[in-house]
Design a protein around this motif. Structure first.
Motif, short mmCIF file in Angstrom:
data_model
loop_
_atom_site.label_atom_id
_atom_site.label_comp_id
_atom_site.label_asym_id
_atom_site.label_seq_id
_atom_site.Cartn_x
_atom_site.Cartn_y
_atom_site.Cartn_z
N LYS A 19 41.32 21.14 3.56
CA LYS A 19 41.96 21.22 4.87
C LYS A 19 41.15 22.22 5.68
O LYS A 19 40.94 23.35 5.25
N ARG A 284 61.75 36.25 -0.38
CA ARG A 284 60.62 35.35 -0.17
C ARG A 284 60.35 35.05 1.30
O ARG A 284 59.43 34.32 1.63
N ARG A 288 55.61 38.37 9.73
CA ARG A 288 54.37 37.81 10.27
C ARG A 288 53.79 38.73 11.32
O ARG A 288 54.47 39.60 11.86
N ARG A 338 63.36 34.65 12.24
CA ARG A 338 64.66 34.06 11.94
C ARG A 338 65.65 35.00 11.28
O ARG A 338 66.76 34.60 10.99
N GLU B 32 52.99 18.26 2.98
CA GLU B 32 51.52 18.23 3.00
C GLU B 32 50.99 19.05 4.19
O GLU B 32 50.02 19.78 4.07
N GLN B 33 51.67 18.92 5.32
CA GLN B 33 51.25 19.67 6.51
C GLN B 33 51.47 21.18 6.34
O GLN B 33 50.68 21.98 6.78
N LEU B 34 52.61 21.54 5.72
CA LEU B 34 52.94 22.96 5.58
C LEU B 34 52.09 23.63 4.51
O LEU B 34 51.79 24.81 4.60
N GLY B 35 51.72 22.90 3.48
CA GLY B 35 51.07 23.51 2.33
C GLY B 35 52.11 24.09 1.38
O GLY B 35 53.32 23.83 1.53
N ASP B 36 51.65 24.90 0.42
CA ASP B 36 52.55 25.41 -0.61
C ASP B 36 53.74 26.15 -0.01
O ASP B 36 53.57 27.17 0.66
N THR B 38 56.85 28.65 0.13
CA THR B 38 57.17 29.92 -0.52
C THR B 38 58.61 30.34 -0.27
O THR B 38 59.09 31.28 -0.88
N GLU B 59 59.25 27.98 4.81
CA GLU B 59 58.04 28.75 5.07
C GLU B 59 57.02 28.43 3.99
O GLU B 59 57.36 28.27 2.83
N SER B 60 55.77 28.35 4.43
CA SER B 60 54.67 28.26 3.48
C SER B 60 53.84 29.52 3.65
O SER B 60 54.16 30.39 4.45
N VAL B 61 52.75 29.61 2.88
CA VAL B 61 51.91 30.81 3.00
C VAL B 61 51.48 30.98 4.46
O VAL B 61 51.44 32.09 4.97
N LYS B 62 51.15 29.90 5.12
CA LYS B 62 50.54 29.98 6.44
C LYS B 62 51.43 29.55 7.59
O LYS B 62 51.04 29.73 8.74
N ALA B 63 52.59 28.95 7.32
CA ALA B 63 53.35 28.37 8.42
C ALA B 63 54.85 28.45 8.17
O ALA B 63 55.28 28.77 7.06
N ALA B 64 55.62 28.17 9.21
CA ALA B 64 57.08 28.10 9.08
C ALA B 64 57.56 26.95 9.94
O ALA B 64 56.91 26.58 10.91
N SER B 65 58.70 26.36 9.55
CA SER B 65 59.19 25.21 10.29
C SER B 65 60.70 25.09 10.11
O SER B 65 61.25 25.55 9.10
N GLU B 66 61.38 24.48 11.08
CA GLU B 66 62.82 24.28 10.98
C GLU B 66 63.11 22.99 10.23
O GLU B 66 62.29 22.09 10.19
#
Lengths: 361, 126
Positions: A19, A284, A288, A338, B32-36, B38, B59-66
């Motif tokens: 990616k 967890r 950020r 959040r 797949e978009q979020l990655g692993d 956490t 949340e993933s290592v790099k991103a967050a989403s609702e």
């Protein structure tokens, strides 16, 4: 939008399912199989990172040692040939323009390794302040950098390049060859594990990369794992944890600033308004970049510069600049997007099992 | 990647409707978009939800989403395994990575069939 720059390995990354994302103007691999797996691979075996985006300058000529000594925080005159040192390039207010590694290759021969985002501005800054008699050359475009990191990295390196080539002291380096090209092997890194940073001509990079990732103990890893690995050690990332508004004393590097000789920015090092502190967060949910840091009373005292889930610790960690008078408080609150998170003042490194400094046979 | 017996939202949730209840989670595309992953935050049991309502986050290592509810009803169960093992969502998004079970108060409306959802995601992502 400006077109992204590529490295000699960009096509390999795309062909192998990485990616990709923009970083410092480059099209870089963030992950291959996954950040957590690559993080674990680096802590347990060995990983290979494309770090070709970083910048390299050479400085040569009579008087190079004295001239460079006045521009950076490292004691470059005391640095023995074959050794390198970590330090900072400062503005007159002692704000950090970049963090960099200086390699002493000979009495008046240096290699200077800088961040990709700072490459152009560092080069101008240094050119304007070094005597015209010295040759400062930006070799970034023709120089590749591959990092090999992990407790098994010496085996991988020596299987690829020959016995004993990994037998270097921490922050020691050697100049040798790969095929018919120049190769500099440096026992340094950004993960906390035993490892090497390898510099060589760009046109030889793909062959070395293929050799290293083809080793059964090694796998490629992306910038995602590089970031969680460095944050677990508390290593700062320029542009987040280091910036021109803060001094290296504020960033927690007072111990590296003991050089007796004068250098640019030194007189202003006494200014301490904020301190970069390590924070451990239960649970967890991660803090950020730019989340506000509060005291338990609710008073705002700073902001998070880096924050992530720490895979080797199974909790979250952060670095934050807080007001100097609050830096020793034991407990903080972080206003994350959040939720409000409880954070405790920690000590560095967060992750204490790293192998970077282990003595080698 | 997108089983035919599920219904999908444009916000990348899936729902498996079984009589008066439905199970939901996030799609293969979302993980797949979020990655692993956490961290997974899920709603309280007993909460009433409406289609499109935010009911949690990931949340993933790099991103967050609702996470949004695909359906109307009441939350009757959540997958507590995700508290300590959010990676189940990456490993098995339609099975052990399920998130919420809902008792339906209305028939599903406006959800996508697998083929339509696959077409939607084909143009997105990397």
């Amino acid at each position: 939008m400006q077109e992204l720059k590529t490295t000699p390995l960009t096509s390999w990354h795309r062909e192998n399912g990485a990616k990709m994302a923009p970083f410092a103007g480059y099209d870089m691999p963030v992950q291959y199989e996954g950040i957590l797996a690559e993080h674990r691979q680096t802590r347990e075996s060995a990983s290979v990172f494309d770090i070709c985006h970083m910048g390299e300058f050479t400085l040569e000529g009579p008087g190079a040692a004295e001239a460079l000594d006045g521009l950076v925080t490292q004691d470059v005159r005391k640095l023995a040939p074959g050794r390198c040192g970590y330090g900072f390039l400062l503005n007159p207010k002692a704000g950090v323009l970049d963090d960099l590694i200086v390699y002493r290759r000979g009495p008046d021969r240096y290699l200077i390794v800088v961040n990709a985002a700072c490459e152009d501005s560092d080069f101008v800054w240094m050119s304007q302040r070094l005597p015209q008699s010295l040759a400062l050359t930006n070799i970034s475009a023709k120089t590749a950098k591959i990092d090999l990191q992990g407790p098994r990295s010496r085996e991988v390196l020596e299987d690829a390049l020959g016995e004993d080539c990994g037998r270097l002291p921490y922050f020691g380096f050697a100049e040798t060859g790969f095929q018919n090209a120049w190769l500099l092997i440096s026992r340094t890194g950004y993960t906390g594990e035993l490892g090497y940073e390898l510099y060589l001509p760009s046109d030889a990079a793909l062959d070395l990369w293929r050799t290293l990732v083809g080793h059964p103990l090694a796998r490629p890893a992306g910038l995602g794992a590089r970031d969680t690995l460095r944050l677990e050690m508390g290593y700062p990332l320029y542009g987040q944890d280091l910036d021109p508004e803060h001094t290296p004393v504020e960033a927690g590097y007072g111990r590296l600033l003991g050089k007796a000789a004068p250098f640019l920015g030194k007189p202003a090092l006494g200014r301490v308004n904020e301190r970069l502190i390590p924070l451990l967060i239960d649970g967890r949910r991660a803090a950020r970049h730019n989340d506000r840091v509060l005291l338990p009373s609710g008073a705002e005292v700073g902001a998070v510069t880096s924050g992530s889930f720490a895979p080797s610790l199974s909790c979250c960690v952060a670095l934050a600049y807080v007001r100097a008078d609050a830096a020793e408080e034991p407990a903080f609150r972080i206003a994350a997007q959040r939720a409000e998170l409880d954070a405790r003042r920690a000590t560095l490194p967060f992750y204490t099992q790293g192998t970077a400094r282990n003595p080698l046979d | 990647m997108y089983p035919n017996d599920l219904l999908y939202t444009k916000t990348h949730e899936w729902a498996r409707v079984e009589g008066e209840t439905a199970t939901m989670g996030v799609t293969w595309f979302a993980q797949e978009q979020l990655g692993d992953l956490t961290f997974v935050e899920l709603p309280e049991i007993g909460r009433s939800v409406t289609p499109g309502e935010e009911i949690g986050s990931v949340e993933s290592v790099k991103a967050a989403s609702e996470i949004y509810s695909p359906l109307a009803g009441e939350v009757i169960k959540v997958n507590q395994d995700l508290e300590n093992a959010p990676e189940l969502v990456n490993q098995d998004p339609y099975g052990r990575g399920w998130m919420v079970r809902i008792r339906l108060s209305a028939r599903p409306e406006g959800l996508l069939e697998a083929s339509a959802y696959a077409a939607l995601t084909a143009g997105q992502g990397h």
